[in-house]
Write an enzyme that holds these catalytic residues in place. Structure first.
Site, PDB file in Angstrom:
ATOM      1  N   ASP A  37      12.482  -3.295   3.999  1.00 38.86           N
ATOM      2  CA  ASP A  37      12.155  -1.900   3.727  1.00 38.86           C
ATOM      3  C   ASP A  37      13.449  -1.091   3.834  1.00 38.86           C
ATOM      4  O   ASP A  37      14.326  -1.424   4.639  1.00 38.86           O
ATOM      5  CB  ASP A  37      11.115  -1.378   4.727  1.00 38.86           C
ATOM      6  CG  ASP A  37      10.441  -0.098   4.249  1.00 38.86           C
ATOM      7  OD1 ASP A  37       9.266  -0.163   3.840  1.00 38.86           O
ATOM      8  OD2 ASP A  37      11.090   0.973   4.268  1.00 38.86           O
ATOM      9  N   LEU A  71       5.745   0.147  -2.918  1.00 42.59           N
ATOM     10  CA  LEU A  71       6.701   1.235  -2.692  1.00 42.59           C
ATOM     11  C   LEU A  71       6.164   2.569  -3.229  1.00 42.59           C
ATOM     12  O   LEU A  71       5.241   2.589  -4.049  1.00 42.59           O
ATOM     13  CB  LEU A  71       8.029   0.875  -3.360  1.00 42.59           C
ATOM     14  CG  LEU A  71       8.709  -0.370  -2.763  1.00 42.59           C
ATOM     15  CD1 LEU A  71       9.730  -0.961  -3.715  1.00 42.59           C
ATOM     16  CD2 LEU A  71       9.345  -0.024  -1.422  1.00 42.59           C
ATOM     17  N   THR A 102       1.686   2.278  -6.642  1.00 44.25           N
ATOM     18  CA  THR A 102       1.001   3.198  -7.545  1.00 44.25           C
ATOM     19  C   THR A 102       2.064   4.059  -8.208  1.00 44.25           C
ATOM     20  O   THR A 102       2.574   5.006  -7.607  1.00 44.25           O
ATOM     21  CB  THR A 102      -0.020   4.074  -6.786  1.00 44.25           C
ATOM     22  OG1 THR A 102      -0.986   3.219  -6.154  1.00 44.25           O
ATOM     23  CG2 THR A 102      -0.749   5.008  -7.744  1.00 44.25           C
ATOM     24  N   ARG A 129      -8.769   1.549  -1.824  1.00 44.42           N
ATOM     25  CA  ARG A 129      -9.251   1.785  -0.464  1.00 44.42           C
ATOM     26  C   ARG A 129      -8.127   2.340   0.416  1.00 44.42           C
ATOM     27  O   ARG A 129      -7.118   2.802  -0.100  1.00 44.42           O
ATOM     28  CB  ARG A 129      -9.936   0.547   0.134  1.00 44.42           C
ATOM     29  CG  ARG A 129     -11.274   0.207  -0.557  1.00 44.42           C
ATOM     30  CD  ARG A 129     -11.995  -0.933   0.116  1.00 44.42           C
ATOM     31  NE  ARG A 129     -13.369  -1.046  -0.372  1.00 44.42           N
ATOM     32  CZ  ARG A 129     -14.159  -2.069  -0.124  1.00 44.42           C
ATOM     33  NH1 ARG A 129     -13.728  -3.088   0.626  1.00 44.42           N
ATOM     34  NH2 ARG A 129     -15.391  -2.104  -0.605  1.00 44.42           N
ATOM     35  N   LYS A 177      -6.116   1.801 -11.643  1.00 47.17           N
ATOM     36  CA  LYS A 177      -5.847   2.410 -10.329  1.00 47.17           C
ATOM     37  C   LYS A 177      -5.649   3.917 -10.465  1.00 47.17           C
ATOM     38  O   LYS A 177      -6.161   4.705  -9.661  1.00 47.17           O
ATOM     39  CB  LYS A 177      -4.602   1.768  -9.708  1.00 47.17           C
ATOM     40  CG  LYS A 177      -4.100   2.444  -8.410  1.00 47.17           C
ATOM     41  CD  LYS A 177      -5.132   2.395  -7.292  1.00 47.17           C
ATOM     42  CE  LYS A 177      -4.731   3.201  -6.064  1.00 47.17           C
ATOM     43  NZ  LYS A 177      -3.555   2.694  -5.368  1.00 47.17           N
ATOM     44  N   TYR A 182      -7.533   9.433  -9.917  1.00 43.04           N
ATOM     45  CA  TYR A 182      -7.869  10.703 -10.574  1.00 43.04           C
ATOM     46  C   TYR A 182      -9.272  11.141 -10.190  1.00 43.04           C
ATOM     47  O   TYR A 182      -9.493  12.287  -9.767  1.00 43.04           O
ATOM     48  CB  TYR A 182      -7.761  10.549 -12.096  1.00 43.04           C
ATOM     49  CG  TYR A 182      -8.344  11.720 -12.852  1.00 43.04           C
ATOM     50  CD1 TYR A 182      -7.653  12.913 -12.951  1.00 43.04           C
ATOM     51  CD2 TYR A 182      -9.594  11.618 -13.448  1.00 43.04           C
ATOM     52  CE1 TYR A 182      -8.203  13.996 -13.624  1.00 43.04           C
ATOM     53  CE2 TYR A 182     -10.154  12.684 -14.123  1.00 43.04           C
ATOM     54  CZ  TYR A 182      -9.450  13.873 -14.214  1.00 43.04           C
ATOM     55  OH  TYR A 182      -9.994  14.940 -14.870  1.00 43.04           O
ATOM     56  N   MET A 183     -10.223  10.234 -10.315  1.00 45.41           N
ATOM     57  CA  MET A 183     -11.610  10.589  -9.989  1.00 45.41           C
ATOM     58  C   MET A 183     -11.770  10.909  -8.511  1.00 45.41           C
ATOM     59  O   MET A 183     -12.498  11.833  -8.131  1.00 45.41           O
ATOM     60  CB  MET A 183     -12.545   9.458 -10.398  1.00 45.41           C
ATOM     61  CG  MET A 183     -12.631   9.251 -11.898  1.00 45.41           C
ATOM     62  SD  MET A 183     -13.822   7.978 -12.380  1.00 45.41           S
ATOM     63  CE  MET A 183     -15.368   8.741 -11.866  1.00 45.41           C
TER      64      MET A 183
END
Length: 318
Positions: A37, A71, A102, A129, A177, A182-183
């Site tokens: 990382d 990331l 994402t 989730r 995704k 969005y929803m």
């Protein structure tokens, strides 16, 4: 077909809020994990774990059967993969990249093409989730890629996911995704507007929640009205769009009366009003799906894609 199973070596790049518990599940499953990382604190959290803590992505990727990137942004992914000490420099041609961040869907496709040019395969596998599910190992994997590639990495995903959904070719995972998010985020705003309107109307919040939890308003149209009506091909009006427009106007009038801005409601009224122009005013309210498809020219887009696929098939088989 071979799959990547313990004790195969996995490089996990990005061990933050979501990535850290995912990496720990891989360690517990018996994979040989190298973590990296950019933030020293995130690396230090793994010093006493049964894994290698790499100072850069290139070092983490050495000898890895799979390289996972989890990331914040596409820029971070690009740096981790293609930077001066990027994972591509340490990877072997047999390595497969699981891009689980994402990020922008177009950037994901570009990164996949650049990895392909470097001789590496990529699947896009963002997860759904929360961090709580990451700790419990019950995330949902939304996988886009070739069938054999998804099968190869499924044992990895099974370490921290309750289910793996293979939703289409490379790029489909990140697209779904983003649709999910969005929803979810617009739904949060809708819930906030509704609860604020209830509060300003003097309604006890506990009572409002009790009622809304029992109606499609709270339970969600995707699991209530949509499956039994429009998605089943039935748009005979239980409650027509024209009546939906009427009730939207009444709700907005209440909002105006109470000085409560209903931003989503104002946008929805504009869309529902289009039902008359598209000859859908007397169809069921769930036919709002078809109205949105009309406005977005979804059918034409599907025909265009189908024609492109047919022309591609003709060219490749001629």
């Amino acid at each position: 077909m071979q799959t990547i199973t313990p004790p195969s070596s996995i490089a996990f790049i990005g061990v933050g809020t979501m990535g850290a518990p995912m990496a720990r599940h891989l360690i517990k499953t018996g994979f040989r994990v190298s973590v990296h990382d950019a933030f020293p604190g995130a690396r230090e959290a793994f010093v006493h774990e049964d894994c290698k803590v790499a100072l850069n992505a290139m070092d983490a990727a050495r000898g890895a059967a799979a390289i996972i990137t989890m990331l914040p942004t596409a820029k971070d992914v690009r740096q981790a993969l293609f930077g001066p000490e990027g994972a591509v420099k340490g990877a072997t041609k047999a390595s497969i990249v699981l891009e689980m961040s994402t990020i922008n869907a177009q950037e994901s496709r570009i990164i996949a093409r650049e990895l392909d040019a470097a001789g590496l395969r990529m699947v896009d596998v963002p997860v759904a989730r929360t961090p709580e599910h990451a700790h419990a190992g019950t995330l949902l994997a939304i996988a886009g890629g070739a069938k054999h590639d998804i099968a190869e990495v499924t044992p990895i995903l099974d370490s921290f996911c309750e289910q793996v959904f293979h939703v289409g070719p490379q790029g489909a995972g990140i697209r779904l995704k983003l649709i999910n998010n969005y929803m979810s985020l617009v739904g949060m705003l809708l819930a906030a507007e509704g609860l604020t309107l209830a509060r300003k109307a003097g309604i006890d919040r506990a009572q409002a929640l009790k009622l809304l939890a029992l109606t499609p308003a709270g339970r969600g149209q995707l699991t209530t009205n949509f499956p039994r009506k429009v998605l089943a091909g039935d748009i005979k009006p239980d409650f027509p769009l024209r009546m939906g427009l009427k009730d939207l106007k009444l709700s907005l009038e209440l909002g105006d009366e109470l000085s409560c801005p209903l931003l989503l409601g104002a946008s929805a009224r504009t869309v529902y009003a289009q039902a008359f122009a598209w000859d859908r005013a007397d169809q069921d309210c769930t036919a709002i799906l078809h109205l949105i498809e009309d406005l977005s020219q979804a059918d034409a887009d599907l025909r265009d894609r189908s024609n492109l696929i047919e022309r591609y098939d003709d060219l490749t088989h001629s």
